[in-house]
Scaffold this active site. Structure first.
Site, PDB file in Angstrom:
ATOM      1  N   LYS A 103       0.736  -0.997  -0.049  1.00  0.00           N
ATOM      2  CA  LYS A 103      -0.136   0.008  -0.086  1.00  0.00           C
ATOM      3  C   LYS A 103       1.017   1.302   0.054  1.00  0.00           C
ATOM      4  CE  LYS A 103      -4.083  -1.757   0.231  1.00  0.00           C
ATOM      5  NZ  LYS A 103      -5.298  -1.711  -0.595  1.00  0.00           N
TER       6      LYS A 103
ATOM      7  N   LYS B  79     -13.879  -7.296  -7.589  1.00  0.00           N
ATOM      8  CA  LYS B  79     -14.133  -7.355  -6.244  1.00  0.00           C
ATOM      9  C   LYS B  79     -15.957  -7.603  -6.238  1.00  0.00           C
ATOM     10  CE  LYS B  79     -10.586  -4.446  -4.158  1.00  0.00           C
ATOM     11  NZ  LYS B  79     -10.416  -3.042  -3.444  1.00  0.00           N
TER      12      LYS B  79
END
Length: 331
Positions: free
Chosen positions: A154, A250
């Site tokens: 991240k 997703k």
């Protein structure tokens, strides 16, 4: 008209503590808040789990209210194909779609991939997430995960070059993929992509804000770029062909496995590589997404690994190898 044998829909909000904290460019959290849908019929229970996402204006309370608004329709026999038009894409529809699929499998006595005519999922390597932090903190986390073959790092904007160099030094053998979570700008885009390429990163996910990502079509991209927030269901694919090389599917974005499978087929037909992704959640959220893994180049289903504990009968993880769900969990 409903009867005693009509399906019954129940929704609940659950909190699952995270091991430590999970930090991205938008902030940190210490628990995963999920909404679970249960559809009960003839002594059988189909379950689905979703993670409402504030980025899309969703809350657990609103998702639960959306599920409760569907109770009468479910009791009247709503099936998952009719569900696609009855609810908008999003987390709440995902939970109900997956619950209906689970119930369908349980009533038939067959695994859901057989019912859908899909390839059975096999054990596969999932990415493991390194949260956003200072370069030393991220390097320490990467060092502890350096035995894992695939790390998802991240990033968050300023200082990302230093962060990715620190992670690479700490995990020299791992394949790296990066998720900027919309935190880069047109002014630092090429510099950050170059830093990632120099560190041997394979793919960068959603570097620019959704709706402001056309700069990706105007530059020479030195590595694969994957859409996440910019892509939701099949309708958003065509406009992204010049900007992205891959799409992150997703279930909470597509509104369930039914649309996700159709989207994967459409994405492959358009030449996109596929990542199957997740939110931080329990194995009940990951299990339906396993049906997408045979088509995926990248699998990012590490949500349960980030929790302090998973639900009973959760997915089996052997380090970064994740196994298909047992029928007792889902499908």
């Amino acid at each position: 008209m409903t009867s005693a044998n009509s399906p019954n829909l129940i929704g609940n909000i659950e909190q699952w503590p995270i091991a430590g904290s999970f930090t991205i460019s938008r902030g940190a959290k210490t628990e995963a808040v999920v909404v679970v849908a249960e559809v009960r019929r003839d002594g059988l229970v189909g379950r689905g789990e979703c993670v409402p996402y504030p980025r899309y204006g969703e809350t657990p309370e609103a998702a639960l209210a959306a599920l409760r608004a569907m109770q009468e329709a479910v009791a009247d026999g709503l099936d998952r194909m009719a569900l696609q038009a009855a609810m908008p894409p999003g987390a709440a529809r995902n939970a109900l779609d997956c619950a209906l699929l689970d119930l369908e499998a349980k009533r038939s006595g067959r695994r859901i991939w057989d019912l859908l005519g899909r390839r059975a999922p096999e054990p596969c390597v999932t990415a493991y997430t390194i949260s956003l932090g200072s370069p030393p903190v991220m390097a320490d986390a990467a060092s502890r995960a350096a035995h894992r073959p695939l790390l998802k790092v991240k990033l968050g904007g300023d200082g990302d070059g230093e962060r990715i160099r620190a992670v690479r030094k700490a995990a020299p053998q791992s394949q790296l993929i990066v998720d900027a979570n919309e935190a880069w700008t047109e002014s630092n885009l090429e510099k950050n992509l170059a830093a990632c390429a120099a560190a041997g990163v394979t793919l960068v996910e959603q570097p620019l804000p959704a709706g402001n990502d056309q700069a990706l079509a105007r530059i020479d991209r030195p590595l694969m770029v994957c859409a996440d927030e910019s892509v939701h269901d099949r309708t958003s694919l065509e406009a992204l062909r010049d900007c992205y090389d891959a799409v992150n599917i997703k279930l909470d974005k597509t509104g369930g496995l039914t649309e996700a499978l159709a989207m994967a087929d459409a994405a492959r037909a358009l030449g996109f590589d596929i990542m199957v992704g997740c939110m931080v959640a329990t194995s009940l959220s990951m299990a339906p997404a396993m049906l997408l893994t045979p088509q995926a180049r990248f699998v990012d289903l590490d949500g349960p690994l980030l929790l302090a504990s998973d639900r009973d009968n959760g997915l089996l993880y052997e380090d970064s190898l994740v196994y298909p769900p047992d029928a007792v969990l889902w499908g």
